[in-house]
Motif scaffolding. Structure first.
Motif, mmCIF file in Angstrom:
data_model
loop_
_atom_site.group_PDB
_atom_site.id
_atom_site.type_symbol
_atom_site.label_atom_id
_atom_site.label_comp_id
_atom_site.label_asym_id
_atom_site.label_seq_id
_atom_site.Cartn_x
_atom_site.Cartn_y
_atom_site.Cartn_z
ATOM 1 N N ALA B 79 -3.264 3.345 -15.665
ATOM 2 C CA ALA B 79 -3.099 1.663 -14.893
ATOM 3 C C ALA B 79 -3.619 0.895 -15.824
ATOM 4 C CB ALA B 79 -3.609 2.360 -13.324
ATOM 5 N N VAL B 80 -4.919 1.285 -15.922
ATOM 6 C CA VAL B 80 -5.701 -0.542 -16.934
ATOM 7 C C VAL B 80 -4.776 -0.026 -18.144
ATOM 8 C CG1 VAL B 80 -7.417 -0.306 -18.313
ATOM 9 C CG2 VAL B 80 -7.743 0.907 -15.923
ATOM 10 N N GLU B 81 -3.951 0.185 -19.432
ATOM 11 C CA GLU B 81 -3.186 0.420 -20.182
ATOM 12 C C GLU B 81 -2.683 0.503 -19.850
ATOM 13 O OE1 GLU B 81 -1.689 4.391 -23.119
ATOM 14 O OE2 GLU B 81 -3.978 3.331 -23.571
ATOM 15 N N ALA B 82 -1.709 0.270 -18.586
ATOM 16 C CA ALA B 82 -0.502 0.023 -18.249
ATOM 17 C C ALA B 82 -0.373 -1.979 -17.970
ATOM 18 C CB ALA B 82 0.394 0.010 -16.755
ATOM 19 N N ARG B 93 4.612 -0.334 -13.271
ATOM 20 C CA ARG B 93 3.502 0.982 -13.049
ATOM 21 C C ARG B 93 2.549 0.636 -12.621
ATOM 22 N NH1 ARG B 93 5.992 4.614 -17.341
ATOM 23 N NH2 ARG B 93 8.120 4.268 -17.968
ATOM 24 N N ALA B 94 1.724 -0.370 -12.484
ATOM 25 C CA ALA B 94 0.152 -0.322 -12.211
ATOM 26 C C ALA B 94 -0.365 0.016 -11.661
ATOM 27 C CB ALA B 94 -0.460 -1.758 -12.705
ATOM 28 N N PRO B 95 0.509 -1.076 -9.929
ATOM 29 C CA PRO B 95 0.018 -0.532 -8.872
ATOM 30 C C PRO B 95 0.016 1.152 -7.664
ATOM 31 C CG PRO B 95 1.599 -2.209 -8.888
ATOM 32 C CD PRO B 95 1.035 -2.052 -10.328
ATOM 33 N N ALA B 96 1.345 1.680 -8.210
ATOM 34 C CA ALA B 96 1.135 2.794 -7.807
ATOM 35 C C ALA B 96 0.935 3.598 -8.458
ATOM 36 C CB ALA B 96 2.502 3.228 -8.319
ATOM 37 N N ALA B 165 -7.354 -2.052 -2.960
ATOM 38 C CA ALA B 165 -7.412 -3.638 -3.126
ATOM 39 C C ALA B 165 -6.819 -4.116 -4.302
ATOM 40 C CB ALA B 165 -8.788 -4.465 -2.857
ATOM 41 N N TYR B 166 -7.177 -3.525 -5.787
ATOM 42 C CA TYR B 166 -6.542 -3.892 -6.992
ATOM 43 C C TYR B 166 -4.584 -3.281 -6.853
ATOM 44 C CZ TYR B 166 -10.069 -6.384 -8.875
ATOM 45 O OH TYR B 166 -10.640 -7.526 -9.285
ATOM 46 N N ALA B 167 -4.377 -1.963 -6.443
ATOM 47 C CA ALA B 167 -3.479 -1.275 -6.478
ATOM 48 C C ALA B 167 -2.084 -2.493 -5.550
ATOM 49 C CB ALA B 167 -2.740 -0.639 -5.449
ATOM 50 N N TRP B 168 -2.886 -3.054 -4.130
ATOM 51 C CA TRP B 168 -2.064 -4.123 -2.787
ATOM 52 C C TRP B 168 -1.900 -5.605 -4.248
ATOM 53 C CZ3 TRP B 168 -4.662 -8.539 -1.258
ATOM 54 C CH2 TRP B 168 -3.475 -9.538 -0.026
ATOM 55 N N GLY B 169 -3.166 -6.044 -4.577
ATOM 56 C CA GLY B 169 -3.287 -7.112 -5.619
ATOM 57 C C GLY B 169 -2.560 -7.121 -6.900
ATOM 58 N N THR B 170 -2.390 -6.802 -6.934
ATOM 59 C CA THR B 170 -1.566 -6.292 -8.354
ATOM 60 C C THR B 170 0.181 -6.243 -8.046
ATOM 61 O OG1 THR B 170 -1.506 -3.899 -9.344
ATOM 62 C CG2 THR B 170 -3.041 -5.419 -10.139
ATOM 63 N N HIS B 171 0.484 -5.291 -6.773
ATOM 64 C CA HIS B 171 1.621 -5.453 -6.660
ATOM 65 C C HIS B 171 2.160 -6.274 -6.092
ATOM 66 C CE1 HIS B 171 5.312 -3.496 -4.824
ATOM 67 N NE2 HIS B 171 5.113 -4.414 -3.998
ATOM 68 N N GLY B 172 1.172 -7.321 -5.884
ATOM 69 C CA GLY B 172 0.917 -8.796 -5.188
ATOM 70 C C GLY B 172 1.703 -10.090 -5.933
#
Lengths: 107, 210
Positions: B79-82, B93-96, B165-172
């Protein structure tokens, strides 16, 4: 991404190797191998996942100082345990003595 | 529409975040290090008791949990690489990936809970009625087992919250969910993984061959 996939396969393989080695009768080597494999897994996580390999010097310095302070803690803490004599405490079994009015003395 | 990589912060800010996390992790290392040191003393003094007690831990569940954490760490690294790649195709793809890692963390906690329940039934909690009371060192082993795994689980629960939180935050594409901060949260997760990597052979593999 490919690099991470290779790292993941390596980590799982190391975990299985560690699990397998624990069932062999190797005496003190069991612990040594277990810790060596844990160190290898830790190195993969630190270097590839946490980016210590490509990180700036200041971050590697912070990590190195942390490791050094831990060694210091363990080393100085070990001075006590390494030099303390492990004698079992003498234990006196509680016993009922004869009252003095009846002549006293031991049982 | 902006991509994740377009959310930038000054160079010194990202350095500060990472260094801050590394310094925090250094204190965490000493925190867990003290417990590991206590384990070393117990094991050095009562190797037999530790071996007997170690054989009573649930190695299958422990190994499953190790695999779960190693996999989640790999997902976080991906995810970080993405998010750092700056290419939409990857950063989307990072949030997923972060969410999947958080789900694996929850799975870890569920397995650990099942394991705790089994151990409580087996009388492996130190105190009155401890199952291995006659074996010197066994109770100390299990004391350290409970303290270390519970502390680790507490850290893991915090990590699940962070990743979620970061999955949600990066998604939005929230303003606070920058790639650098996601990377700092990832560092914490990897450290929790590292602690478990060390605990695994010490707690689950001791005395297996007896």
């Amino acid at each position: 991404v490919k690099r991470i996939a290779v790292a993941w396969v390596t980590l799982i393989a190391l975990m299985l190797a560690s699990l397998g080695s624990a069932y062999l009768r190797l005496g003190a080597w069991n612990l040594a191998i277990g810790l060596a494999i844990a160190a290898a897994k830790g190195a993969v996580v630190l270097w590839l996942f946490m980016g210590l390999g490509r990180g700036p010097a200041v971050i590697r310095l912070a990590a190195a100082v942390a490791a050094f302070v831990l060694v210091l803690l363990v080393g100085l803490g070990g001075v006590d345990f390494a030099t303390r004599v492990d004698d079992p405490a003498s234990l006196q079994v509680p016993q009922q003595l004869r009252p003095l009015s009846q002549g006293g003395a031991a049982r | 529409m902006e991509t994740l990589a377009a959310v930038v912060v000054p160079e010194h800010d990202r350095e500060v975040g990472r260094i801050g996390m590394w310094v925090f992790l250094a204190t965490e290392l000493l925190f867990f290090g003290g417990l590991l040191w206590a384990y070393a003393v117990v094991r050095g003094r009562w190797p037999h008791g530790v071996a007997v007690a170690g054989a009573h831990t649930h190695v299958v569940l422990g190994t499953i949990n190790t695999a779960l954490l190693l996999t989640s760490s790999a997902l976080v690294a991906a995810a970080v690489e993405a998010v750092r790649s700056g290419r939409r195709k990857f950063s989307d793809r990072a949030p997923a990936l972060l969410a999947a890692a958080a789900v694996l963390g929850v799975a870890f906690l569920l397995v650990k809970g099942v394991e705790y329940a089994m151990e409580l039934r087996e009388g492996l909690l130190p105190g009155p009625g401890f199952a291995l009371a006659g074996e010197r060192g066994a109770e100390l082993f299990f004391l350290l087992y409970w303290v270390m795994t519970a502390l680790h689980a507490l850290h893991l629960a915090v990590g699940v919250g962070l990743l979620g939180a970061y999955a949600w935050g990066t998604h939005g594409l929230r303003r606070w969910a920058t790639p650098d901060r996601a990377e700092v949260a990832g560092l914490y997760w990897h450290f929790v993984d590292l602690v478990w990597i060390v605990l695994y052979p010490l707690l689950y593999l001791a005395g297996r061959n007896a």
